[in-house]
Motif scaffolding. Sequence first.
Motif, PDB file in Angstrom:
ATOM      1  N   ASN A  21       0.622  -1.431  -0.008  1.00 37.76           N
ATOM      2  CA  ASN A  21      -0.106  -0.017  -0.109  1.00 37.76           C
ATOM      3  C   ASN A  21       0.747   1.260  -0.144  1.00 37.76           C
ATOM      4  O   ASN A  21       0.882   2.065   0.888  1.00 37.76           O
ATOM      5  N   ILE A  22       1.630   1.547  -1.089  1.00 36.05           N
ATOM      6  CA  ILE A  22       2.557   2.545  -1.079  1.00 36.05           C
ATOM      7  C   ILE A  22       1.808   3.771  -1.682  1.00 36.05           C
ATOM      8  O   ILE A  22       0.925   3.974  -2.492  1.00 36.05           O
ATOM      9  N   ARG A  58       3.470  -2.928 -11.984  1.00 35.38           N
ATOM     10  CA  ARG A  58       2.938  -3.080 -10.334  1.00 35.38           C
ATOM     11  C   ARG A  58       4.269  -3.451  -9.690  1.00 35.38           C
ATOM     12  O   ARG A  58       5.484  -3.730 -10.172  1.00 35.38           O
ATOM     13  N   ALA A  69      -0.474   2.481 -11.471  1.00 38.90           N
ATOM     14  CA  ALA A  69      -0.583   0.804 -11.326  1.00 38.90           C
ATOM     15  C   ALA A  69      -1.344   0.176 -12.073  1.00 38.90           C
ATOM     16  O   ALA A  69      -2.414   0.749 -12.326  1.00 38.90           O
ATOM     17  N   VAL A  80       2.632   3.298  -8.598  1.00 43.43           N
ATOM     18  CA  VAL A  80       1.607   3.201  -7.573  1.00 43.43           C
ATOM     19  C   VAL A  80       0.404   3.994  -7.812  1.00 43.43           C
ATOM     20  O   VAL A  80       0.569   4.855  -8.598  1.00 43.43           O
TER      21      VAL A  80
END
Length: 426
Positions: free
Chosen positions: A123-124, A161, A156, A152
């Motif tokens: 979860n960047i 990804r 993404a 991200v």
Amino acid sequence: MSQGALVKRQFGHRARLALSPAEVLKTDGQAHAARTLWNLLHAWWQMMPKQERTLTNADAAIRQARQDIDFLAVLPAQAAQAVLKTYVRAWQNCWEHRADAPNFKGRLRTVMSVDIPQGRDLNIVRVHRRWGQVNLPKVGRVRFRWTKDLPVGRHAGPENRITGARLTKDALGRHIAFRVQTLRARPEPHRGPDVGIDVGVTVPLACSDGETYGHGEWLTGKEKARLLHWEQRAAQRKQHRRPGERTSGRLHRTYDRIAGLRAKAKRRALDRQHRTTTAIARTYGTVVVEALTITNMVTSARGTIEEPGRNIAQKSGLNRAISQEAWGRTVTMLVYKTDRYGGTLVKVPAPGTSRRCSGCGRTTPGSRESQAVFVCKNEGCGWSGNADHNAARNVLHLYRMGHALVPAAGRAVVRRAKRVKPATAR
């Protein structure tokens, strides 16, 4: 695949972490748990009969160990599975003669690391221009230095990804290495010239067109003096330790200072290597290098009791110099960087390239007058020039004559390519 088609590319990106003291304790605890799990798995592997060494039994042993030992509970389940996969892959590399057999990991000799195999758990989020945040399992949200755009958010997708990450701790601090998978267009063929490259110690990289790539010292004068001071201090403190006595914290801190200076030198060398190989890949279309067996070149000259070696100290110094230049890592960088810019890398046989004259193509004894000067002793030739430049011209000439090495059935064979008849190897 046709030109202009999309191809998948995988690369890694290493970023510095900014952890609080509580987060440092959590990440270090996970790293020690991963190392302990490796050692337990290795002990289980050695004790079990060969027919029972299966992934199913190993997975069951890991699950039981995580239930019996509370210390291992700090390690996420996915990271524990990654330890098992890495251990099995290590045995596969050993069976295929690519690496030595895996062994126990010591507390002080092992790089502390934790693998995060699933990228969706990260979860960047980019906070602002310099910092980003990433979610680490059983640690929480932590900050990292944002130095490269990552796929991200809206950038993404299924083909662009982050597939995973790895937490590491070394002498320079704590870092996170992202595994990135992207979909990019295949580059057009590079139209640049061909070049032969000769590697050496005095001149790290010499090109056939006369260009050379060198470097200075990796540490400044003050840093060298500081390194010598701490090495002497470590030797003095080590003398006061009795046999079998535990290493003191003061000696450990001295070792950490030494490791920090050496890691700084290695980081500078790696940065210079990246810049040099990138410049070569951008400039030339075909890069030709020698197929060197570096492991044989750095063997010890100590010999045996019956047949002791000669010039052992000189050979040891040469081995250290060869290892510091990291020729194999240079070739590895050139392989993927030339492919990224549409070029190719070719290997040719190494014997005789430094003793053969690039003007007449003959090997005459005494032509290599010194380490840096080559003067052909063949009558009617008399070519003279830099010895490294002469070797690089010979490397390129071998490629033009069709002596390119291609891997086949686990070994290198000679492929006869299209013959070219240049007047001289330029």
